[in-house]
Scaffold this motif. Structure first.
Motif, short mmCIF file in Angstrom:
data_model
loop_
_atom_site.label_atom_id
_atom_site.label_comp_id
_atom_site.label_asym_id
_atom_site.label_seq_id
_atom_site.Cartn_x
_atom_site.Cartn_y
_atom_site.Cartn_z
N PRO A 32 24.17 41.54 33.33
CA PRO A 32 25.02 42.39 34.18
C PRO A 32 25.74 41.62 35.28
O PRO A 32 26.85 41.97 35.67
CB PRO A 32 24.02 43.39 34.77
CG PRO A 32 22.69 42.72 34.68
CD PRO A 32 22.74 41.88 33.44
N GLY A 33 25.12 40.54 35.77
CA GLY A 33 25.77 39.76 36.82
C GLY A 33 27.05 39.11 36.32
O GLY A 33 28.06 39.06 37.03
N ARG A 34 27.02 38.59 35.08
CA ARG A 34 28.20 37.96 34.53
C ARG A 34 29.33 38.98 34.34
O ARG A 34 30.49 38.70 34.64
CB ARG A 34 27.85 37.30 33.19
CG ARG A 34 29.00 36.61 32.51
CD ARG A 34 28.60 36.04 31.18
NE ARG A 34 27.56 35.01 31.33
CZ ARG A 34 27.00 34.37 30.30
NH1 ARG A 34 27.39 34.65 29.06
NH2 ARG A 34 26.08 33.45 30.51
N LEU A 35 28.99 40.16 33.83
CA LEU A 35 30.00 41.20 33.64
C LEU A 35 30.59 41.65 34.98
O LEU A 35 31.80 41.88 35.10
CB LEU A 35 29.39 42.38 32.89
CG LEU A 35 28.93 42.11 31.45
CD1 LEU A 35 28.26 43.35 30.88
CD2 LEU A 35 30.11 41.69 30.60
N LEU A 36 29.71 41.78 35.99
CA LEU A 36 30.19 42.20 37.31
C LEU A 36 31.13 41.15 37.91
O LEU A 36 32.17 41.49 38.49
CB LEU A 36 29.00 42.44 38.23
CG LEU A 36 29.33 42.91 39.66
CD1 LEU A 36 30.07 44.23 39.62
CD2 LEU A 36 28.05 43.02 40.48
N ALA A 37 30.78 39.87 37.76
CA ALA A 37 31.63 38.80 38.28
C ALA A 37 32.98 38.78 37.57
O ALA A 37 34.03 38.62 38.21
CB ALA A 37 30.94 37.45 38.14
N LEU A 42 38.84 39.85 37.64
CA LEU A 42 40.01 40.52 37.06
C LEU A 42 40.66 41.47 38.07
O LEU A 42 41.89 41.59 38.12
CB LEU A 42 39.59 41.29 35.81
CG LEU A 42 39.23 40.44 34.58
CD1 LEU A 42 38.74 41.33 33.44
CD2 LEU A 42 40.43 39.61 34.14
N LEU A 43 39.84 42.13 38.88
CA LEU A 43 40.39 43.01 39.90
C LEU A 43 41.20 42.23 40.92
O LEU A 43 42.30 42.64 41.31
CB LEU A 43 39.25 43.78 40.58
CG LEU A 43 39.65 44.73 41.72
CD1 LEU A 43 40.58 45.82 41.20
CD2 LEU A 43 38.41 45.33 42.38
N LEU A 44 40.67 41.09 41.36
CA LEU A 44 41.39 40.26 42.33
C LEU A 44 42.69 39.72 41.74
O LEU A 44 43.72 39.65 42.42
CB LEU A 44 40.50 39.11 42.80
CG LEU A 44 39.26 39.50 43.63
CD1 LEU A 44 38.42 38.28 43.94
CD2 LEU A 44 39.68 40.20 44.92
N VAL A 45 42.66 39.31 40.46
CA VAL A 45 43.88 38.82 39.81
C VAL A 45 44.92 39.93 39.72
O VAL A 45 46.11 39.71 39.97
CB VAL A 45 43.54 38.26 38.42
CG1 VAL A 45 44.81 37.97 37.63
CG2 VAL A 45 42.70 37.00 38.53
N ALA A 46 44.48 41.14 39.37
CA ALA A 46 45.41 42.26 39.28
C ALA A 46 46.04 42.58 40.64
O ALA A 46 47.24 42.84 40.75
CB ALA A 46 44.68 43.49 38.73
#
Length: 300
Positions: A32-37, A42-46
Motif C-alpha cells: 500500500p505504501g508504494r501505491l500511495l506514493a 501523479l497528483l503533484l505532476v497533474a
C-alpha cells in the motif's frame, strides 16, 4: 556386488519434490505504501501540468511565436558551434594532459597536474572575464626573430581576441582540464595484465592502443564524456556576459525590447531541453555500442 544405494535404508532415499500444491493460489504481496506514493506523485505532476497550461503569465502564444524566430535560431546555431568546437579542442588538449599526468617524466607530470588543478579550481565565469581582459596585461602581441632580429608580426590584443574568440579559448582550456581526468580514468580502467600480455605477444604500441586499450577505455570514457557534452552545452550560456550572441544572449536581446521576460526565457529553456534530450539519446546508443560483449553483471 551391492551398490551404496542398495545398502542405504529406504527412508534415506530423497523423495522427489512434489512442488507447490496446484490448488494453492499465489497471492502477490500487497504494497500500500508504494501505491500511495505513486498516487501522490501523479497528483503533484497533474497539478504542475495544470499550472503550466492554465497560467496566463507563461504566455505560450508568445513562446510559440519566438521559438523558431531567426534571431533565436541564429543564437542556437552559435551555441551548437561553441559546444562542438570547445569540446573537440578540449578533448585533444585533455588527451595530451592525460598522457602527461601518466608519464614517468616528473616535469610533464607536474605541469599537467598543475594545469588541471588551476582550471578545475576556478569558476568558469572568472576565467572568461580574465581572458576577456587579457589586453590589460598584454596590450600587444609580437613575433620577432631571436637575437635582436626584425619583428615579423605585431598586433593589438583587442583586435585579435574578440568576444567569440575569447569564449572559445576560455571554454576550451576549461574543458581540457576535465577531459584530461576523463581520459586518464578510462585508460586506468584497463587491466594492467592485458597490456603485459599484449607486450609479451610482441604487439606494437599503436596496435595495443587501438585494439586493446581504447575499446575498453571507451566504456568508461563515453558516459563521462556524454555528461561533459551536456554540461558544455549548458555552460555556453555564460558567454552571454561577453555579449556573444549565443542562444541565451539572443533571447535577452529580444526581451530587452519587448519586456516579455518569462516567455522568452521559456524559449531558451525548451531549446536546451530538446538539445540535451537528443544528446542523451545519442549517449545511450554509444554506451550500448561500446558495451558489446559485456555481461549484464558488468564483468567483461
Amino acid at each position: 556386488m551391492a551398490t551404496p544405494q542398495d545398502v542405504l535404508p529406504a527412508t534415506a532415499t530423497a523423495a522427489p519434490d512434489p512442488g507447490p500444491d496446484p490448488g494453492t493460489p499465489i497471492v502477490a504481496r500487497r504494497r500500500p505504501g508504494r501505491l500511495l506514493a505513486a498516487a501522490l506523485v501523479l497528483l503533484l505532476v497533474a497539478v504542475a501540468l495544470q499550472s503550466l497550461v492554465r497560467n496566463a503569465a507563461f504566455q505560450w502564444a508568445v513562446v510559440g511565436r519566438y521559438f523558431t524566430s531567426a534571431a533565436v535560431l541564429d543564437g542556437l546555431a552559435l551555441t551548437l558551434w561553441l559546444t562542438a568546437a570547445t569540446l573537440a579542442l578540449g578533448f585533444v588538449l585533455g588527451t595530451l594532459l592525460a598522457v602527461g599526468r601518466m608519464s614517468a617524466n616528473p616535469v610533464l607530470k607536474s605541469v599537467s597536474w598543475a594545469y588541471i588543478w588551476v582550471f578545475r579550481s576556478t569558476p568558469p565565469l572568472v576565467q572568461l572575464l580574465f581572458f576577456f581582459n587579457i589586453g590589460a596585461l598584454y596590450p600587444t602581441l609580437s613575433l620577432r626573430l631571436p637575437f635582436g632580429g626584425p619583428e615579423l608580426l605585431h598586433a593589438r590584443t583587442v583586435n585579435l581576441l574578440g568576444p567569440t574568440v575569447t569564449a572559445v579559448i576560455g571554454l576550451t582550456l576549461l574543458e581540457a582540464a576535465f577531459a584530461a581526468e576523463v581520459v586518464r580514468g578510462g585508460i586506468l580502467s584497463v587491466e594492467r595484465g592485458q597490456l603485459e600480455a599484449a607486450q609479451a605477444l610482441g604487439l606494437g604500441r599503436v596496435r595495443v592502443l587501438r585494439r586493446i586499450v581504447l575499446p575498453q577505455a571507451m566504456r568508461s570514457i563515453v558516459p563521462a564524456a556524454g555528461n561533459m557534452l551536456i554540461g558544455a552545452l549548458k555552460g555556453t550560456s555564460i558567454v552571454s556576459v561577453l555579449a556573444v550572441h549565443d542562444l541565451l544572449y539572443s533571447v535577452q536581446l529580444i526581451y530587452n525590447q519587448t519586456y516579455q521576460i518569462i516567455p522568452l526565457l521559456l524559449v531558451a529553456t525548451l531549446w536546451y531541453l530538446v538539445l540535451t534530450g537528443v544528446l542523451a539519446v545519442g549517449q545511450h546508443y554509444l554506451e550500448r555500442y561500446f558495451a558489446r560483449g559485456r555481461r549484464p553483471g558488468g564483468a567483461a
